[in-house]
Enzyme design. Structure first.
Site, PDB file in Angstrom:
ATOM      1  N   VAL A  20       0.831  -1.210   0.000  1.00 28.60           N
ATOM      2  CA  VAL A  20       0.000   0.000   0.000  1.00 28.60           C
ATOM      3  C   VAL A  20       0.867   1.262   0.000  1.00 28.60           C
ATOM      4  O   VAL A  20       0.663   2.170  -0.809  1.00 28.60           O
ATOM      5  CB  VAL A  20      -0.956   0.011   1.219  1.00 28.60           C
ATOM      6  N   VAL A  39      -6.776  20.568  -2.509  1.00 28.72           N
ATOM      7  CA  VAL A  39      -6.648  20.862  -1.079  1.00 28.72           C
ATOM      8  C   VAL A  39      -6.540  22.369  -0.832  1.00 28.72           C
ATOM      9  O   VAL A  39      -6.997  22.878   0.189  1.00 28.72           O
ATOM     10  CB  VAL A  39      -5.408  20.137  -0.499  1.00 28.72           C
ATOM     11  N   ARG A  51      11.716  -0.326   6.959  1.00 30.00           N
ATOM     12  CA  ARG A  51      12.689  -1.114   7.731  1.00 30.00           C
ATOM     13  C   ARG A  51      13.997  -1.257   6.968  1.00 30.00           C
ATOM     14  O   ARG A  51      15.068  -1.185   7.511  1.00 30.00           O
ATOM     15  CB  ARG A  51      12.117  -2.521   7.971  1.00 30.00           C
ATOM     16  N   ARG A  52      13.870  -1.501   5.631  1.00 29.03           N
ATOM     17  CA  ARG A  52      15.045  -1.837   4.817  1.00 29.03           C
ATOM     18  C   ARG A  52      15.120  -0.897   3.609  1.00 29.03           C
ATOM     19  O   ARG A  52      14.583  -1.207   2.536  1.00 29.03           O
ATOM     20  CB  ARG A  52      14.923  -3.295   4.370  1.00 29.03           C
ATOM     21  N   LYS A 109      -6.615  -2.111  10.262  1.00 28.38           N
ATOM     22  CA  LYS A 109      -7.861  -2.546  10.925  1.00 28.38           C
ATOM     23  C   LYS A 109      -7.589  -3.251  12.234  1.00 28.38           C
ATOM     24  O   LYS A 109      -8.337  -3.111  13.203  1.00 28.38           O
ATOM     25  CB  LYS A 109      -8.675  -3.457  10.006  1.00 28.38           C
ATOM     26  N   VAL A 136     -11.165  -0.712   6.097  1.00 22.09           N
ATOM     27  CA  VAL A 136     -12.245  -1.671   5.810  1.00 22.09           C
ATOM     28  C   VAL A 136     -12.560  -1.637   4.321  1.00 22.09           C
ATOM     29  O   VAL A 136     -12.883  -0.593   3.770  1.00 22.09           O
ATOM     30  CB  VAL A 136     -13.533  -1.325   6.606  1.00 22.09           C
ATOM     31  N   GLY A 191      -1.456 -15.966  -5.290  1.00 26.01           N
ATOM     32  CA  GLY A 191      -1.178 -14.738  -4.546  1.00 26.01           C
ATOM     33  C   GLY A 191      -2.391 -14.135  -3.862  1.00 26.01           C
ATOM     34  O   GLY A 191      -2.322 -13.023  -3.339  1.00 26.01           O
ATOM     35  N   ASP A 205      -9.326 -11.187  10.310  1.00 25.48           N
ATOM     36  CA  ASP A 205      -9.339  -9.954   9.518  1.00 25.48           C
ATOM     37  C   ASP A 205     -10.776  -9.421   9.386  1.00 25.48           C
ATOM     38  O   ASP A 205     -11.040  -8.232   9.615  1.00 25.48           O
ATOM     39  CB  ASP A 205      -8.729 -10.259   8.138  1.00 25.48           C
ATOM     40  N   LYS A 209     -12.693  -5.919  10.959  1.00 31.70           N
ATOM     41  CA  LYS A 209     -13.483  -4.989  10.141  1.00 31.70           C
ATOM     42  C   LYS A 209     -14.909  -4.895  10.663  1.00 31.70           C
ATOM     43  O   LYS A 209     -15.500  -3.809  10.687  1.00 31.70           O
ATOM     44  CB  LYS A 209     -13.462  -5.447   8.683  1.00 31.70           C
TER      45      LYS A 209
END
Ligand SMILES: NC(=O)c1ccc[n+]([C@@H]2O[C@H](COP(=O)([O-])OP(=O)(O)OC[C@H]3O[C@@H](n4cnc5c(N)ncnc54)[C@H](OP(=O)(O)O)[C@@H]3O)[C@@H](O)[C@H]2O)c1
Length: 448
Positions: A20, A39, A51-52, A109, A136, A191, A205, A209
């Site tokens: 994401v 905006v 992290r990496r 969530k 959600v 996948g 999960d 939600k």
């Protein structure tokens, strides 16, 4: 907020650049001019925590940091977008950002379902925005419609397919006749399921939600632990075929309902009639009539069906996950929170004034489809019917399949409390003439 050039600037930090986050960064960069126009301020991406860093060559190196904690504490960051996931360290990161008044946008969530109240309180105390449209059903606009568009109505039920992995698996079982394990293996290969599919297939999960949807829909704090949860691992090819025989398909539904007759409730009750208004929140497989709008939602798609007193029935449908679709929801929140900052206001706060009690699962009313392997001899049907009657469960239809010594009885009940059905199954298991209760599944709605 600091100023720069003609337009003022809203300074943004993104935490996480995975499925994401990488899309959020891409869209924020590619659509910078349009977003600024919408905006009325430039959206300045000032840092991305990962992290990496070496794994993110697409992100300018000067934006990357591994110090998420340092980033959220910076006074010059106006909005923090959290797309890391999980409870730690994200909870502390978001609390730090909210406490110093930064707007927060999250797709998390699990965090909201477990620690929502703590986050809402921190946002409230600091007058900061906390937005979570992406948490959600991915791209599908749902939180804002429930929280804002339907704020003048009274929601009676929110029912949805909110997990694409399990919907993909069940759709594959329906389409091909394959069993659960085979369908899961295919979903993993393509996948649609993670290497560890527990959060999806065991319903965690969807339950998170459901907790979020129930909280917003019924102005009541509902946490993940309040949601009754059953996954799809026990759904068999035989269940799917039994569902087909009664004009149904099998779906994993998140169901959030306003109900009556809940012990300990002081609320007036649905329509003010029965007293004891409460909330039921649950996730479990159901046999759903193929005529229901949710029945035709196939594959990895999500859909949520909302019933409200004045609006009637509404259906929200679309991609419930994926990088770009989820990033679309995050960007929508980003524009909203940035506009609030430009105008000096904040968006809607948590609303939990109703504080309705949660209906225990044992009291939840459902119809059931039950298959039993029995001896094929006189008196068996009467013994089975007596077991139902003694537990207070009324039978709607009975079908017998098979001949010679063994038979299968397929029974659909009228509406009965969950606890009564559990009592029936216990009684059936004690009967000598019943070899096995092979399947018990809830049935939703009217059958053909
Ligand atoms: N994927 C979807 O379709 C989807 C849909 C709806 C909602 N969501 C939600 O969106 C969130 C993110 O999901 P995702 O699929 O994008 O996850 P993901 O692909 O696993 O990405 C997680 C990102 O967080 C970074 N990260 C992990 N720990 C960190 C830390 N301590 N400090 C800084 N960065 C850290 C990772 O860095 P590295 O890359 O360097 O390891 C990675 O970039 C979750 O809450 C998820 O439930 C996802």
């Amino acid at each position: 907020m600091t100023s720069g050039g003609k337009l003022p600037a809203v300074r943004i930090a993104v935490l996480g650049a995975g499925v994401v986050g990488s899309q959020v960064v891409r869209l924020l960069t590619e659509q910078a001019d349009e977003l600024a126009a919408r905006v009325g301020a430039k959206l300045d991406l000032v840092a991305v925590a990962v992290r990496r860093p070496a794994r993110h060559p697409e992100i300018p190196v000067e934006l990357l940091t591994t110090d998420a904690a340092g980033l959220v504490a910076r006074d010059d960051i106006d909005i923090v977008v959290e797309v890391i996931g999980g409870i730690e360290p994200t909870k502390d990161l978001l609390l730090t950002a909210l406490r110093r008044g930064a707007g927060v946008i999250t797709a998390n969530k699990a965090l909201l379902a477990e620690h929502g109240p703590e986050l809402y309180e921190a946002a409230d105390a600091a007058g900061a925005d906390l937005y979570f449209e992406a948490a959600v059903a991915g791209a599908i606009p749902l939180i804002r419609p429930l929280r804002e568009s339907l704020a003048g109505d009274r929601i009676s039920r929110i029912m949805g397919i909110v997990n694409g992995t399990t919907n993909y698996i069940l759709s594959a079982m329906v389409d091909t006749g394959m069993g659960y394990q085979e369908a899961l293996a295919e979903a993993t290969r393509l996948g649609y399921a993670e290497a560890d599919p527990t959060a999806d297939v065991d319903g965690f999960d969807a339950a998170a939600k459901a907790a979020i949807l129930a909280s917003i829909g019924f102005h009541t704090r509902v946490g993940a632990a309040d949601v009754h949860r059953e996954g799809i691992a026990a759904v068999s090819a035989a269940d799917i075929s039994a569902a087909r025989q009664i004009g149904c398909t099998v779906k994993l539904l998140a169901i959030c309902e306003r109900v009556s007759g809940v012990a300990g409730s002081t609320a007036p009750g649905v329509d003010g009639r029965d007293g004891g208004e409460g909330v039921s929140a649950r996730v479990h497989p159901v046999m759903l009539p193929t005529s229901h709008p949710l029945a035709s939602v196939d594959g990895a798609f999500n859909a949520v069906y909302v019933e409200a007193e004045a609006a009637g029935r509404l259906m929200f449908y679309g991609p419930g996950a994926g990088g770009a679709p989820t990033a679309s929801a995050v960007l929508g929140d980003l524009v909203a929170v940035a506009r609030n900052r430009v105008s000096g206001g904040t968006g809607p706060r948590e609303s939990s004034y109703a504080a309705l009690p949660i209906q225990p699962m044992g009291q939840v009313l459902s119809r059931y489809h039950i298959s039993l392997d029995v001896d094929d001899r006189a008196g068996v049907l009467a013994a089975v019917a007596t077991a139902f009657a003694e537990a207070g469960v009324s039978i709607s239809t009975v079908r017998q399949e098979g001949r010679d010594r063994d038979a299968t009885l397929v029974i659909v009940t009228h509406s009965a409390p969950d606890a009564a059905l559990a009592g029936t199954v216990d009684r059936l298991a004690e009967l000598d003439s019943v070899h096995q209760v092979t399947s018990v599944m809830r049935v939703m709605g009217d059958l053909r």
